[in-house]
Design a protein around this motif. Structure first.
Motif, PDB file in Angstrom:
ATOM      1  N   GLY A  25       0.791  -1.222   0.000  1.00 15.09           N
ATOM      2  CA  GLY A  25       0.000   0.000   0.000  1.00 15.09           C
ATOM      3  C   GLY A  25       0.819   1.265   0.000  1.00 15.09           C
TER       4      GLY A  25
ATOM      5  N   HIS B 122      -6.090   3.053  11.449  1.00 16.60           N
ATOM      6  CA  HIS B 122      -6.983   2.462  10.462  1.00 16.60           C
ATOM      7  C   HIS B 122      -8.449   2.486  10.889  1.00 16.60           C
ATOM      8  CE1 HIS B 122      -4.270   1.062   7.405  1.00 16.60           C
ATOM      9  NE2 HIS B 122      -3.543   0.351   8.235  1.00 16.60           N
TER      10      HIS B 122
ATOM     11  N   LEU C 161      -7.540   1.815   5.205  1.00 22.55           N
ATOM     12  CA  LEU C 161      -6.858   1.497   3.952  1.00 22.55           C
ATOM     13  C   LEU C 161      -7.601   0.380   3.234  1.00 22.55           C
ATOM     14  CD1 LEU C 161      -4.425   1.664   2.005  1.00 22.55           C
ATOM     15  CD2 LEU C 161      -3.244   0.033   3.516  1.00 22.55           C
TER      16      LEU C 161
ATOM     17  N   PRO D 236      -5.106   2.611  -2.036  1.00 26.71           N
ATOM     18  CA  PRO D 236      -3.905   3.170  -1.416  1.00 26.71           C
ATOM     19  C   PRO D 236      -3.611   4.617  -1.786  1.00 26.71           C
ATOM     20  CG  PRO D 236      -3.498   0.916  -2.079  1.00 26.71           C
ATOM     21  CD  PRO D 236      -4.867   1.265  -2.597  1.00 26.71           C
TER      22      PRO D 236
ATOM     23  N   TRP E  69      -6.026   6.815   0.035  1.00 28.45           N
ATOM     24  CA  TRP E  69      -5.713   6.756   1.467  1.00 28.45           C
ATOM     25  C   TRP E  69      -4.524   7.672   1.782  1.00 28.45           C
ATOM     26  CZ3 TRP E  69      -1.015   4.531   3.212  1.00 28.45           C
ATOM     27  CH2 TRP E  69      -0.920   4.323   4.599  1.00 28.45           C
TER      28      TRP E  69
END
Length: 477
Positions: free
Chosen positions: A31, A222, A250, A464, A467
């Motif tokens: 990621g 997260h 994520l 990703p 994010w």
């Protein structure tokens, strides 16, 4: 100098020394690499193998880059690259003394902080915070200091710095002292320990850990659960100041993952897996490192209980378990890996027949096989005791050919986003997990397809790049 900087233990590129003495550079995955690629697209970073001559940047010139990734040299090839002045554009590796690195990485990050945040300690025996711990903690401080100094040296005035994970928890505070003009973010990819668990740390180490993180303008997690655990620490409550705590879940890049899963080599591996599993048999798939938090042993015990309590599944289901060895330099991990293999063998001996092997275990780090298993999955089993996110829970529904039912631990970070369409379980309850596997295997095709669609939609909400950009934009605001 750079206006956007990322710091992480593992970087986006690694080096090996060829037989002729030249260096080969290989781009990593994951990621972080995918997320940063959007920011480094204009800096000339290469995504392919390269030698030590063309395609490399000595790192010694004054060329300005918009973004810079600071990471540790992890192996002999990386260290040799640093010594020769070889670097990919936009990447700076730090050649930290190997003994300091080992004490910081294995002695503290993976043997203390990881165990704290995942609640893994065998409390009657561990932890023991003695003189050896103090020496390792000093190494952890020095390791973080090397990153802070490198970032301070390379950052433009007012630059944005995004520090990644528990390996570098002290960097924000150290960097703030060196460069108060910077905008600093820290993101923790693991869970955060409950306050009563974190208080096992010696008081001075606990204070240094919290002060380190609160040197950041933004601290990210997260899930809301992990952010709440951080905020519930009385020491954080007393000292948080103006640091903002945010949640950035994520997800996966659905288009990229599907493309990877339908390459010819994956098709070929899928055909072999189907042959190994046997025609018309359902599959329960898990893909993990043999990490203590992944709960592989209880997953195998649940599968054995499924075959005991529901003998109608004997001969009709195969458990495809990818269990890649992890952290084998630590004895507790070697013992756990051996225990996984031993339990799988016992299940095969107890239930297997000449034409049916109940458990097929792979211990090779084989991404092609994992993708093939994803596509073959009728049921995905993801049952960690604690997990910051767990992308496997998101990846399998995205690429499963016929749709899959997801059996998901309530302690996985992915639970917050996926629970509505998963079969959720207490990760310690082997019987409940066995019954969830039975329900998943028995699920009507239409229901399974509908659940898979919703799971895949949720899994791809925060790819990703999005994010990463969300964190950067929040920090800049």
């Amino acid at each position: 100098m750079a206006s956007v900087l990322v710091a992480s233990n593992r970087g986006p590129v690694s080096y090996t020394v060829r037989e002729d003495g030249s260096l080969a550079a290989r781009r990593g995955g994951g990621g972080l690499v995918s997320g940063l690629s959007a920011l480094t697209a204009d800096s000339g970073a290469s995504g392919s193998d390269s030698g030590s001559g063309s395609g490399s940047n000595s790192g010694g010139g004054s060329r300005a880059v918009d973004s810079l990734w600071v990471c540790a040299a992890l192996g002999d090839g990386d260290r040799e690259a640093v010594r020769r002045g070889v670097a990919e554009p936009g990447v700076r590796m730090l050649d930290i003394d190997p003994d300091v690195y080992d004490d910081a990485y294995n002695g503290i990050a993976n043997s203390v902080l990881w165990f704290l945040h995942h609640h893994l300690y065998d409390i009657p025996r561990e932890p023991v915070f003695d003189a050896a711990f103090r020496r390792r903690w000093a190494a952890y401080r020095a390791y973080n200091r090397a990153f802070a100094e490198a970032l301070a040296e390379a950052a433009d005035e007012g630059a944005a710095v995004l520090v990644q994970d528990y390996h570098l928890a002290l960097v924000p505070g150290q960097l703030r002292a060196l460069r108060p003009d910077l905008r600093i973010g820290h993101f923790t990819h693991t869970p955060w320990a409950a306050p009563e668990y974190l208080r096992m740390l010696p008081e001075d180490a606990h204070e240094e850990l919290v002060e380190g993180l609160l040197g950041a303008d933004e601290v990210g997690f997260h899930t809301r659960a992990w952010a709440a655990a951080f905020l519930a620490d009385p020491l954080v409550e007393r000292t948080i100041g103006e640091t903002r705590v945010r949640v950035h879940p994520l997800g996966v890049d659905g288009d990229e993952l599907r493309a990877l899963a339908h390459r010819p080599e994956v098709d070929a591996r899928l055909a072999r897996l189907r042959e190994e599993a046997g025609a018309d048999r359902k599959t329960i798939v898990r893909v993990d490192r043999t990490e203590l938090s992944k709960n592989i042993l209880r997953g195998l015990l649940a599968y054995r209980e499924l075959l005991t309590a529901h003998p109608e599944w004997r001969g009709r289901v195969v458990h495809l378990a990818s269990a890649y060895p992890s952290r084998q330099d630590l004895e507790v991990y070697r013992a756990y890996t051996a225990a996984v293999a031993e339990l799988a063998d016992r299940i095969n001996e107890e239930f297997g027949t000449p034409d049916w092997r109940p458990v097929l275990v792979s211990v090779e780090d084989d991404f092609t096989r994992s993708l093939a298993a994803y596509r073959l999955a009728d049921v995905a089993l993801v049952n960690p005791v604690r997990d910051g996110m767990n992308l496997v829970a998101k990846e399998i529904p995205v690429v499963s050919d016929e749709g899959c039912a997801l059996v998901l631990s309530t302690e996985a970070g992915a639970y917050e986003e996926l629970r509505a369409d998963a079969l959720t379980v207490n990760p310690y309850d082997v019987t409940a997990t066995a019954e969830a596997l039975h329900e998943a295997l028995s699920m009507p095709a239409a229901e399974r397809a509908d659940r898979t669609k919703h799971l895949a939609d949720a899994a791809t909400n925060h790819p990703p790049q999005r994010w990463f950009r969300a964190q950067l934009e929040a920090l800049r605001r």
